[in-house]
Design a protein around this motif. Structure first.
Motif, mmCIF file in Angstrom:
data_model
loop_
_atom_site.group_PDB
_atom_site.id
_atom_site.type_symbol
_atom_site.label_atom_id
_atom_site.label_comp_id
_atom_site.label_asym_id
_atom_site.label_seq_id
_atom_site.Cartn_x
_atom_site.Cartn_y
_atom_site.Cartn_z
ATOM 1 N N ARG A 173 0.807 -1.217 0.000
ATOM 2 C CA ARG A 173 0.000 0.000 0.000
ATOM 3 C C ARG A 173 0.844 1.272 0.000
ATOM 4 N N THR A 174 2.013 1.243 0.639
ATOM 5 C CA THR A 174 2.734 2.493 0.868
ATOM 6 C C THR A 174 4.027 2.673 0.089
ATOM 7 N N PHE A 175 4.762 1.596 -0.190
ATOM 8 C CA PHE A 175 6.068 1.762 -0.830
ATOM 9 C C PHE A 175 5.909 2.375 -2.221
ATOM 10 N N LYS A 176 6.716 3.365 -2.493
ATOM 11 C CA LYS A 176 6.647 4.051 -3.791
ATOM 12 C C LYS A 176 7.342 3.260 -4.899
ATOM 13 N N ASN A 177 8.501 2.694 -4.611
ATOM 14 C CA ASN A 177 9.266 1.929 -5.598
ATOM 15 C C ASN A 177 9.690 0.586 -5.000
ATOM 16 N N PRO A 178 8.731 -0.324 -4.813
ATOM 17 C CA PRO A 178 9.066 -1.589 -4.142
ATOM 18 C C PRO A 178 9.933 -2.495 -5.009
ATOM 19 N N THR A 179 10.950 -3.092 -4.386
ATOM 20 C CA THR A 179 11.785 -4.069 -5.083
ATOM 21 C C THR A 179 11.432 -5.485 -4.644
ATOM 22 N N GLY A 180 10.756 -5.603 -3.515
ATOM 23 C CA GLY A 180 10.419 -6.912 -2.979
ATOM 24 C C GLY A 180 11.438 -7.432 -1.991
ATOM 25 N N TYR A 181 12.622 -6.838 -1.974
ATOM 26 C CA TYR A 181 13.677 -7.335 -1.088
ATOM 27 C C TYR A 181 13.308 -7.143 0.378
ATOM 28 N N TYR A 182 12.898 -5.944 0.733
ATOM 29 C CA TYR A 182 12.590 -5.686 2.145
ATOM 30 C C TYR A 182 11.446 -6.576 2.614
ATOM 31 N N GLU A 183 10.436 -6.704 1.804
ATOM 32 C CA GLU A 183 9.306 -7.568 2.177
ATOM 33 C C GLU A 183 9.767 -9.013 2.333
ATOM 34 N N SER A 184 10.651 -9.465 1.475
ATOM 35 C CA SER A 184 11.122 -10.847 1.556
ATOM 36 C C SER A 184 11.967 -11.098 2.802
ATOM 37 N N ARG A 185 12.557 -10.068 3.357
ATOM 38 C CA ARG A 185 13.383 -10.210 4.556
ATOM 39 C C ARG A 185 12.572 -10.091 5.846
ATOM 40 N N ALA B 189 6.735 -14.892 20.132
ATOM 41 C CA ALA B 189 7.003 -14.900 18.696
ATOM 42 C C ALA B 189 7.375 -13.469 18.323
ATOM 43 N N VAL B 190 8.263 -13.321 17.369
ATOM 44 C CA VAL B 190 8.717 -11.991 16.973
ATOM 45 C C VAL B 190 8.560 -11.810 15.464
ATOM 46 N N ILE B 191 8.340 -10.573 15.088
ATOM 47 C CA ILE B 191 8.325 -10.183 13.685
ATOM 48 C C ILE B 191 9.528 -9.269 13.507
ATOM 49 N N HIS B 192 10.331 -9.534 12.500
ATOM 50 C CA HIS B 192 11.543 -8.732 12.319
ATOM 51 C C HIS B 192 11.885 -8.636 10.838
ATOM 52 N N ASP B 193 12.826 -7.752 10.534
ATOM 53 C CA ASP B 193 13.235 -7.551 9.142
ATOM 54 C C ASP B 193 14.654 -8.065 8.889
ATOM 55 N N ASN B 194 15.118 -8.976 9.725
ATOM 56 C CA ASN B 194 16.462 -9.545 9.587
ATOM 57 C C ASN B 194 17.541 -8.475 9.534
ATOM 58 N N ASP B 195 17.325 -7.394 10.259
ATOM 59 C CA ASP B 195 18.298 -6.299 10.365
ATOM 60 C C ASP B 195 18.714 -5.715 9.010
ATOM 61 N N VAL B 196 17.737 -5.579 8.121
ATOM 62 C CA VAL B 196 18.025 -4.910 6.845
ATOM 63 C C VAL B 196 18.505 -3.509 7.189
ATOM 64 N N ILE B 197 19.618 -3.108 6.622
ATOM 65 C CA ILE B 197 20.300 -1.877 7.024
ATOM 66 C C ILE B 197 19.430 -0.637 6.864
ATOM 67 N N TYR B 198 18.576 -0.615 5.862
ATOM 68 C CA TYR B 198 17.753 0.580 5.652
ATOM 69 C C TYR B 198 16.356 0.456 6.262
ATOM 70 N N GLY B 199 16.131 -0.568 7.078
ATOM 71 C CA GLY B 199 14.836 -0.739 7.742
ATOM 72 C C GLY B 199 14.440 0.452 8.606
ATOM 73 N N PRO B 200 15.336 0.934 9.488
ATOM 74 C CA PRO B 200 14.972 2.107 10.293
ATOM 75 C C PRO B 200 14.664 3.342 9.434
ATOM 76 N N TRP B 201 15.377 3.495 8.330
ATOM 77 C CA TRP B 201 15.114 4.628 7.435
ATOM 78 C C TRP B 201 13.722 4.513 6.827
ATOM 79 N N LEU B 202 13.342 3.298 6.377
ATOM 80 C CA LEU B 202 12.005 3.108 5.811
ATOM 81 C C LEU B 202 10.925 3.409 6.848
ATOM 82 N N GLU B 203 11.178 3.031 8.090
ATOM 83 C CA GLU B 203 10.195 3.261 9.147
ATOM 84 C C GLU B 203 10.137 4.725 9.544
#
Length: 128
Positions: free
Chosen positions: A46-58, A69-83
């Motif tokens: 719904r929100t990503f302007k130019n999705p590559t699918g990588y962040y979602e896959s991680r 149970a935890v939900i995480h982004d596998n420490d993708v380096i740009y995760g905090p920036w996206l948030e």
């Protein structure tokens, strides 16, 4: 003087109810995590302007224990920036973040109780 003998039996007294509650709670924790992961995927679409699918896959949900149970982004380096909580967000750049995790957390807080009630009641119905 009167004496009354009472025999108690059934799932409440033989441990089946307790076992069903524990299994239900463990499954409820996992179901809430999976639901949250699904909500994140919808928010990304719904929100990503130019999705590559990588962040979602991680981004994934992991069962740590029966109680966690935890939900995480596998420490993708740009995760905090996206948030929007990274050091390179506004005012350093104009990008303020998508705030997907914050929104999903708020939605999941409302959805968790009905999800848990449904899962636990299914387990309890099985011991009748």
């Amino acid at each position: 003087m009167y004496q009354v003998d009472v025999e108690v039996r059934g799932p409440l007294f033989d441990g089946r109810t307790q076992a069903a509650l524990q299994a239900g709670m463990a499954d409820a924790v996992w179901e809430v995590a999976k639901t949250g992961r699904g909500m994140l995927g919808i928010e990304y679409i719904r929100t990503f302007k130019n999705p590559t699918g990588y962040y979602e896959s991680r981004t994934e949900a992991d069962r740590v224990s029966d109680e966690l149970a935890v939900i995480h982004d596998n420490d993708v380096i740009y995760g905090p920036w996206l948030e929007g909580i990274g050091s390179r967000n506004y005012p350093v750049t104009r990008f303020k973040g998508y705030h997907n995790w914050r929104r999903v957390t708020q939605m999941l807080e409302k959805a968790a109780k009905p999800i848990a009630e449904k899962v636990i009641s299914q387990h309890l119905r099985a011991v009748r």
